[in-house]
Design an enzyme around this catalytic site. Structure first.
Site, PDB file in Angstrom:
ATOM      1  CB  CYS A 214      38.406  -9.751 -17.281  1.00  0.00           C
ATOM      2  SG  CYS A 214      38.340 -11.053 -18.526  1.00  0.00           S
TER       3      CYS A 214
ATOM      4  CG  ASP B 269      42.748 -13.910 -12.756  1.00  0.00           C
ATOM      5  OD1 ASP B 269      42.090 -14.862 -13.204  1.00  0.00           O
ATOM      6  OD2 ASP B 269      43.801 -13.493 -13.261  1.00  0.00           O
TER       7      ASP B 269
ATOM      8  NE  ARG C 192      38.998 -11.717 -13.950  1.00  0.00           N
ATOM      9  CZ  ARG C 192      39.950 -10.853 -13.660  1.00  0.00           C
ATOM     10  NH1 ARG C 192      39.909 -10.221 -12.497  1.00  0.00           N
ATOM     11  NH2 ARG C 192      40.943 -10.620 -14.501  1.00  0.00           N
TER      12      ARG C 192
END
Ligand code: 4NP
Length: 149
Positions: free
Chosen positions: A3, A119, A9
């Site tokens: 990420c 996000d 994440r």
């Protein structure tokens, strides 16, 4: 698992898959990285850690690092969370074989859709739960895929 910051994440995806592959009769190396360097050396975001622990996949032991070109030599599959990550990783690819290792992780659950894992960094708790749910399903599919290799 890749990420942007490697604090929300991708560490969640990493923690999920690390635990799930322990049930397999062979070793699978799982790791995560960020395309940016801002959070290198940091533990995952406390909100992601809390969600991870709540669902039984603690990620407190992970430390952020940056994705580097030699990761293409170490890993067979590179899963990214969004288009920005995809572009950053592919920019480092040296050849088609490298590019072919990279895919959006949600293509495991929604094939060829290039759906992004949103996000959660600037949002509330529900965003972290949503990310957990998406990555939990996607990592189940990855385990199924690895089992067939
Ligand atoms: P991640 O989330 O890419 O899922 O780790 C983010 C973490 C930090 C920032 C952005 C996204 N940041 O801008 O610092």
């Amino acid at each position: 698992m890749v990420c942007l910051g490697n604090i929300c994440r991708s560490p969640m995806a990493d923690g999920l898959l690390q635990k799930k592959v322990k049930t397999l009769p062979f070793e699978v190396i799982v790791d995560s990285a960020g395309t940016a360097s801002h959070h290198v050396g940091e533990a995952p975001d406390s909100r992601m850690r809390a969600t991870a622990a709540k669902y039984g996949f603690p990620i407190d032991h992970l430390k952020a690092r940056q994705f580097i070109q030699t990761d293409f030599d170490l890993f067979d599959f590179i899963y990214v969370m969004d288009k920005n990550n995809y572009d950053s990783v592919v920019r480092l690819a040296r050849n088609k074989a490298d590019v072919d290792k990279v895919d959006y992780i949600l293509n495991m659950t929604n094939p060829k859709s290039n759906t992004e894992v949103p996000d959660p960094y600037y949002g509330g708790e529900q965003g972290f739960i949503n990310v957990f749910d998406m990555l939990n399903e996607a990592t189940d599919k990855i385990v199924e895929k690895i089992k067939k290799i």
